[in-house]
Design a protein around this motif. Structure first.
Motif, mmCIF file in Angstrom:
data_model
loop_
_atom_site.group_PDB
_atom_site.id
_atom_site.type_symbol
_atom_site.label_atom_id
_atom_site.label_comp_id
_atom_site.label_asym_id
_atom_site.label_seq_id
_atom_site.Cartn_x
_atom_site.Cartn_y
_atom_site.Cartn_z
ATOM 1 N N LYS A 1 1.054 10.095 -4.763
ATOM 2 C CA LYS A 1 0.292 10.699 -3.684
ATOM 3 C C LYS A 1 1.262 10.935 -2.537
ATOM 4 N N ARG A 2 0.818 11.639 -1.525
ATOM 5 C CA ARG A 2 1.603 11.702 -0.293
ATOM 6 C C ARG A 2 0.669 11.568 0.899
ATOM 7 N N THR A 3 1.254 11.169 2.021
ATOM 8 C CA THR A 3 0.487 11.050 3.251
ATOM 9 C C THR A 3 1.250 11.735 4.372
ATOM 10 N N THR A 4 0.523 12.400 5.235
ATOM 11 C CA THR A 4 1.145 13.103 6.366
ATOM 12 C C THR A 4 0.784 12.424 7.685
ATOM 13 N N LEU B 1 -3.459 5.592 6.698
ATOM 14 C CA LEU B 1 -2.664 6.179 5.620
ATOM 15 C C LEU B 1 -3.515 7.038 4.689
ATOM 16 N N GLU B 2 -4.614 6.468 4.218
ATOM 17 C CA GLU B 2 -5.454 7.157 3.239
ATOM 18 C C GLU B 2 -6.165 8.376 3.841
ATOM 19 N N LYS B 3 -6.439 8.316 5.117
ATOM 20 C CA LYS B 3 -7.124 9.428 5.792
ATOM 21 C C LYS B 3 -6.298 10.708 5.720
ATOM 22 N N TYR B 4 -4.981 10.562 5.689
ATOM 23 C CA TYR B 4 -4.090 11.722 5.701
ATOM 24 C C TYR B 4 -3.446 11.963 4.331
ATOM 25 N N GLU B 5 -4.067 11.449 3.277
ATOM 26 C CA GLU B 5 -3.527 11.640 1.934
ATOM 27 C C GLU B 5 -3.736 13.064 1.442
ATOM 28 N N CYS B 6 -2.807 13.520 0.602
ATOM 29 C CA CYS B 6 -2.945 14.800 -0.074
ATOM 30 C C CYS B 6 -2.192 14.707 -1.404
ATOM 31 N N ARG C 1 0.812 -1.217 0.000
ATOM 32 C CA ARG C 1 0.000 0.000 0.000
ATOM 33 C C ARG C 1 0.848 1.270 0.000
ATOM 34 N N TYR D 1 2.958 6.309 -2.498
ATOM 35 C CA TYR D 1 3.687 7.368 -1.791
ATOM 36 C C TYR D 1 5.160 7.356 -2.177
#
Length: 339
Positions: A38-41, A323-328, A29, A33
């Motif tokens: 995508k990126r995740t914070t 992970l996906e919750k904090y994607e941007c 997954r 990133y």
């Protein structure tokens, strides 16, 4: 291993097959990133203490980059001389102090079992980045992940495969850890190619035999690679020898180039190496004439290391489901996203 959150990752012996598969599932997954699609914070505000008391390029930067890609910050200590260990401070005291500055620690140390000793004093999870000639669990995990992916493209599984391990099997901690992970599978055939003086340690051989796998031990490269699905080469670990002169006796003993590969290996044998490969003329265990060969997986291995270390950080800090919750979005140009 049933609980990742808050746990140290010190040895592959902690892991069972379910734990390994969980790591691999999370690692898969991480690909968007790592490729900057995508990126995740998810780890924004978290701090990694990256403590490398032995020279390292790939592993140290891979740990740091993995943490950055999850949104965290990295504090590094590089080299024994730049730490208070050089003043006589114990590993326990160092751990007690530095763990108060970090949320997780990745550590490499030249002495066997030193990371375990450090972890006993740490208040945060510690991940072993290599402890002397003992173990390198994250390398073993990325190697196994690579083997699984490479064999899958050929319609094969890890169970039932043939792996040839070549080179310094005595001091090469990567093959020690990988062998132990492979013991979880069924009907793996091991061909161990090394000088007699650099043979696989007896305790690793015992693990392989107790798991019911077949072992062939030889000091000859030719004639022993024709059944290999995976060809795993290692460099001479000269830093572990009592003297440079002793190490020089074995440098260049086993070399692989395109001609030898074509003559002695199957057409689909996957070539692996934990890196760095010694490309100096007197060693050159893995020739540059293989760089464009489609079965050379060494750089795919390194890419997979980033995914595995991202997964371990997410699991030990308990954010693997977020992970996906904090994607941007990625708002800069990255050629990686096109590869």
């Amino acid at each position: 291993m049933t609980q990742f959150q808050g746990s140290h990752i010190l040895s592959v012996n902690q892991l069972d097959l379910d734990a390994v598969q969980k790591i691999f599932n999370v690692a898969s997954r991480m690909s968007p990133y790592a490729l900057r699609q995508k990126r995740t914070t998810v780890l924004e505000g978290a701090i990694l203490g990256n403590l490398f008391f032995e020279p390292s390029t790939r592993t140290r930067i891979s740990f740091g980059c993995a943490f950055n890609l999850l949104g965290g910050k990295v504090n590094e200590t590089v080299g024994m001389a730049s730490s208070s260990l050089s003043k006589g401070e114990s590993l326990y005291d160092t751990a007690r102090v530095l763990s108060s500055y970090s949320d997780v620690i990745a550590m490499r140390h030249p002495e066997a079992f030193s990371v375990k000793e450090f972890a006993e004093g740490s208040r945060v999870p510690v991940i072993n980045g290599g402890d002397g000639s003992n173990e390198h669990p994250t390398q073993a995990l990325l190697d196994l992940f690579t083997i699984q992916k490479e064999l899958a493209t050929q319609g094969q599984d890890i169970s039932g495969m043939n792996i040839a391990m070549v080179g310094d099997l005595k001091f090469g901690r990567t093959v020690h850890s990988l062998s132990r992970l492979l013991c979880m599978y069924k009907n793996v055939s091991f061909t161990l190619v090394s000088p007699k003086e650099l043979a696989m340690p007896d305790y690793v051989l015992a693990d392989i035999e107790n798991a019911g796998h077949k072992i062939t031990i030889t000091d000859q490269l030719e004639g022993n690679l024709d059944q290999a699905d995976i060809l795993y080469l290692t460099r001479i670990q000269e830093e572990r020898f009592p003297s440079q002169e002793e190490a020089n006796k074995y440098r260049g003993k086993f070399r692989l180039n395109r001609s030898i590969y074509t003559q002695h290996c199957k057409s689909n044998t996957v070539i692996m190496h934990p890196l760095p490969r010694d490309s100096r003329e007197q060693a050159n265990e893995l020739d540059n004439d293989l760089n464009s060969h489609p079965n050379l997986a060494i750089f795919r291995q390194a890419d997979n290391g980033l995914l595995i270390r991202m997964a371990l950080f997410a699991l030990t800090l308990g954010v693997d489901t977020q992970l996906e919750k904090y994607e941007c979005p990625v708002n800069w140009y990255s050629r990686k996203a096109e590869l």
